[in-house]
Design a protein around this motif. Structure first.
Motif, mmCIF file in Angstrom:
data_model
loop_
_atom_site.group_PDB
_atom_site.id
_atom_site.type_symbol
_atom_site.label_atom_id
_atom_site.label_comp_id
_atom_site.label_asym_id
_atom_site.label_seq_id
_atom_site.Cartn_x
_atom_site.Cartn_y
_atom_site.Cartn_z
ATOM 1 N N TYR A 189 0.796 -1.312 -0.037
ATOM 2 C CA TYR A 189 -0.082 0.028 0.026
ATOM 3 C C TYR A 189 0.797 1.096 0.098
ATOM 4 N N THR A 190 1.916 1.226 0.782
ATOM 5 C CA THR A 190 2.908 2.426 0.618
ATOM 6 C C THR A 190 3.717 2.655 -0.394
ATOM 7 N N GLY A 191 3.720 1.566 -1.503
ATOM 8 C CA GLY A 191 4.387 1.572 -2.538
ATOM 9 C C GLY A 191 5.751 1.029 -2.714
ATOM 10 N N PHE A 192 6.077 0.093 -1.757
ATOM 11 C CA PHE A 192 7.374 -0.564 -1.616
ATOM 12 C C PHE A 192 7.033 -1.993 -2.322
ATOM 13 N N ARG A 193 8.144 -2.613 -2.547
ATOM 14 C CA ARG A 193 7.820 -4.085 -3.044
ATOM 15 C C ARG A 193 8.033 -5.173 -2.234
ATOM 16 N N VAL A 194 6.852 -5.797 -2.048
ATOM 17 C CA VAL A 194 6.616 -6.784 -1.167
ATOM 18 C C VAL A 194 7.724 -7.871 -1.156
ATOM 19 N N VAL A 243 -2.534 -8.598 -6.141
ATOM 20 C CA VAL A 243 -2.197 -7.511 -5.459
ATOM 21 C C VAL A 243 -2.331 -7.832 -4.021
ATOM 22 N N MET A 244 -2.045 -7.176 -3.090
ATOM 23 C CA MET A 244 -2.195 -7.424 -1.465
ATOM 24 C C MET A 244 -3.446 -6.740 -1.082
ATOM 25 N N VAL A 245 -4.094 -5.649 -1.397
ATOM 26 C CA VAL A 245 -5.075 -4.525 -1.035
ATOM 27 C C VAL A 245 -5.665 -4.276 -2.315
ATOM 28 N N ASP A 246 -7.035 -3.593 -2.132
ATOM 29 C CA ASP A 246 -7.902 -3.314 -3.147
ATOM 30 C C ASP A 246 -8.677 -1.871 -2.841
ATOM 31 N N ARG A 247 -9.600 -1.602 -3.475
ATOM 32 C CA ARG A 247 -10.210 -0.370 -3.552
ATOM 33 C C ARG A 247 -10.734 -0.204 -2.140
ATOM 34 N N ARG A 248 -11.366 -1.223 -1.667
ATOM 35 C CA ARG A 248 -12.043 -1.085 -0.231
ATOM 36 C C ARG A 248 -10.997 -0.669 1.081
ATOM 37 N N VAL A 257 -3.178 3.334 -3.317
ATOM 38 C CA VAL A 257 -1.957 2.847 -3.139
ATOM 39 C C VAL A 257 -0.940 3.810 -3.889
ATOM 40 N N ARG A 258 0.120 4.026 -3.026
ATOM 41 C CA ARG A 258 1.427 4.938 -3.479
ATOM 42 C C ARG A 258 2.047 4.293 -4.787
ATOM 43 N N ILE A 264 6.636 10.603 -1.022
ATOM 44 C CA ILE A 264 6.238 9.967 0.202
ATOM 45 C C ILE A 264 5.716 11.295 1.002
ATOM 46 N N THR A 265 4.279 11.026 1.168
ATOM 47 C CA THR A 265 3.699 12.132 1.892
ATOM 48 C C THR A 265 3.677 11.835 3.408
ATOM 49 N N GLU A 266 3.003 12.876 4.202
ATOM 50 C CA GLU A 266 2.539 12.673 5.500
ATOM 51 C C GLU A 266 1.845 11.433 5.847
ATOM 52 N N HIS A 267 0.828 11.262 5.068
ATOM 53 C CA HIS A 267 -0.375 10.046 4.946
ATOM 54 C C HIS A 267 0.660 8.926 4.922
#
Length: 609
Positions: A189-194, A243-248, A257-258, A264-267
């Motif tokens: 979700y934070t844009g890094f490789r699993v 994928v690991m996560v979806d729209r929900r 997903v970043r 890289i934001t505060e979020h």
């Protein structure tokens, strides 16, 4: 008796050789093929292990695989059926490989060993292998055991006890409920490789605030007081998607997903802080429960989640256990070693002898190259170099260079087994330097500027600088401890937020002090780390500081170097100032200039994640 352990086909393949109960050799396949986390059969690692012990395949008594492939296959089929028709695409992607290769492991092993091995193949359970790797090499006669990872066959976590030469797993959490997969979902979700970016997520966490901690506990998992939990699978499609996560999941956290390499934001930082906080809470609850169940004073850990050294540090400081020991190769690679030790102790019932220190010998179990081999390589590429007849003179010279803010590639002795460079395949620098973290991240490692570096500290000086008690060691860089308050500084940027906090000078060793005043500590002693200890002792004599930077000898996306050739190519493609190969020292300014297109070609060989 010669026992070869193998992990392969999923993530970070490796081989380990145990001879009459002693760990003789172990290595990951990626170090030889130069493919990060190489999942293929570890033929090069097997060849090295046999060569190190001067054995042939026919000399082996047992070959052990670190999990049970048929049970793993059963889990995949049941999962695909449970999600019909949504999992059909994943089914089509994975089943052909299973039918062609993974269901025929004895045949594949026969082929890899050239048909010369005539003994028995043994298949241990995945978390048995992790547990064996954690307990059997540990310095404890008895200990509680925790294993935590993504998933093995069905198990994702286990708890039990080890006594003497036996281990017993008493509690298990099953797929799809997994702390490792939960953390990987946030990595994604934070844009890094699993399976490789989890370190980045952990390193990013101190920049944020755990604003989503309660939301995660409310919506994503049902966490019990004993550390057991169930995930809310409405938010996790990894059972039927790639994928690991979806729209929900995105709607729950209020952002998509970043994108990899995106800002890289505060979020992003707050999400990282939140999942790290939840992970630590789960680890602590599990540790407290297994202490209550077993009454043990010692705890051992393995599995990929055990590489979360921030969580390990909290377990050490806040759980009831007096001592903890973490397997240096805690991920799947270490399963090869655990499988071999499991056969020797658990199946063959051989006595286990416990020493003052662990049986892994600093985890320096890989290939070594003598002075002649290094000299021949340097001559073959025409590399100008200086050879020191007296090692003491070499250490003196390098200590001066580090103290003058030079970045040094340090290549000595046997390569490390596990994901950490521990002073044999390391890049080192002056921890007192305010600029060194940025220089090494951007010009040497080619990676994100926020990522912290680890300190090496002389073991006798560790309590003076870090939150470790006298006698506590962290030789494998798997414990995060706070920098002592008297070593901290009140920087001018006290009001800085986010990644701007990186600019603050936080301590007398700013290059290795994270923004929350923590550090991933490696203690260095003469027995395990002879050359590095001698170098650091001289550095301390010159500067009064017993701490240096230690980071792995590689660039981003590349495995740690294995051979002198790998080290030289990395040295020439980066802004490293000095390279030390054994007793040979090379200055960058004396080397022939490398054409820019050769440097770019070298970097492009690796998928920079």
């Amino acid at each position: 008796m010669n026992i070869l352990g193998i992990s392969a086909f999923y993530h970070d393949s490796a081989a380990a050789l145990v001879v009459d109960g002693a760990i003789v050799a172990a290595a990951q396949e990626e170090r030889f093929t130069r493919i990060k986390h190489d999942p293929g059969f570890p033929s090069h690692a097997v060849g090295f292990c046999l060569q190190a012990a001067k054995l042939q395949a026919e000399d082996l008594d047992f070959v052990v695989f670190y999990e049970k492939p048929l049970v793993h296959f059963e889990r995949l089929l049941e999962t695909y059926i449970a999600y019909v028709p949504r999992g059909f695409r994943q089914f089509l992607m994975s089943i052909p490989l299973w039918l062609k290769q993974k269901l025929h492991l004895p045949r594949e092993l026969d082929r890899a060993l050239g048909g010369r091995y005539k003994g028995r193949y043994v298949f241990t359970e995945h978390h048995e292998s992790h547990a064996a790797s954690a307990f059997f090499p540990s310095p404890f006669e008895e200990a509680a055991i925790l294993t935590l990872d993504g998933v093995g066959e069905w198990a994702t976590a286990s708890a039990g006890v080890g006594r003497g030469s036996r281990i017993e797993l008493q509690k298990v959490i099953h797929f799809p409920h997994s702390l490792g997969l939960l953390y990987s979902a946030f990595t994604y979700y934070t844009g890094f490789r699993v399976n490789s970016g989890e370190y980045k997520l952990m390193g990013l966490a101190p920049y944020g605030e755990p604003k989503f901690h309660d939301l995660i506990l409310k919506e994503l998992l049902d966490l019990k007081e004993d550390g057991s939990f169930r995930l809310n699978m409405r938010y996790f499609p990894y059972g039927y998607k790639t994928v690991m996560v979806d729209r929900r999941f995105e709607r729950l956290f209020g952002a998509p997903v970043r994108k990899p390499e995106g800002p890289i934001t505060e979020h992003t930082m707050d999400v990282a802080a939140s999942i790290q906080s939840v992970t630590e809470e789960i680890m602590l609850r599990m540790a407290r429960n297994v202490h209550q169940e077993t009454g043990m004073k010692n705890l051992v850990l393995a599995g990929g989640v055990a590489l979360n050294c921030v969580g390990n540090g909290r377990v050490l400081r806040e759980s009831p256990f007096e001592n903890i020991w973490v397997q240096p190769a805690a991920g799947d690679a270490g399963g090869a070693l655990g499988a071999a030790l499991f056969v020797w102790h658990q199946l063959l019932d051989h006595e286990r002898k416990v020493g003052v220190r662990d049986a892994q010998g600093g985890s320096l179990l890989g290939p070594a190259f003598d002075d002649e081999a290094v000299r021949e390589f340097l001559q073959s590429v025409g590399a100008p170099h200086h050879t020191f007849e007296r090692l003491a003179d070499l250490y003196d010279c390098v200590a001066d260079l580090v103290a003058s803010e030079n970045v040094v590639g340090w290549f000595q002795g046997r390569m490390e087994f596990g994901p950490r460079a521990l002073g044999s395949r390391s890049i080192i620098g002056d921890a007192r330097s305010e600029k060194m973290q940025s220089v090494m991240n951007l010009k040497i490692k080619f990676r994100e500027s926020f990522r912290p570096f680890a300190p090496c500290v002389l073991v006798e000086d560790a309590p003076e600088y870090f939150g470790l008690e006298p006698g506590q060691e962290s030789p494998y860089m798997l414990i995060v401890a706070p920098v002592r308050p008297d070593k901290r500084l009140d920087g001018d940027g006290a009001q800085a937020t986010g990644l701007d906090r990186l600019k603050d000078k936080r301590s007398v060793i700013p290059a290795v002090t994270h923004v929350d005043y923590s550090a991933r500590v490696q203690t260095v002693d003469r027995d395990r780390h002879g050359p590095l200890y001698e170098l650091m002792s001289r550095f301390k004599a010159r500067t009064g500081c017993p701490v240096i930077i230690n980071t792995s000898f590689n660039i981003r996306g590349e495995p740690i170097v294995c051979t002198p050739e790998h080290a030289y190519r990395c040295f020439m493609a980066t802004d490293m100032d000095v390279l030390v190969l054994g007793r040979h020292l090379l200055y960058k300014h004396e080397q022939p200039q490398v054409p820019q297109h050769d440097v770019e070609r070298y970097k492009s060989q690796f998928k920079l994640d």
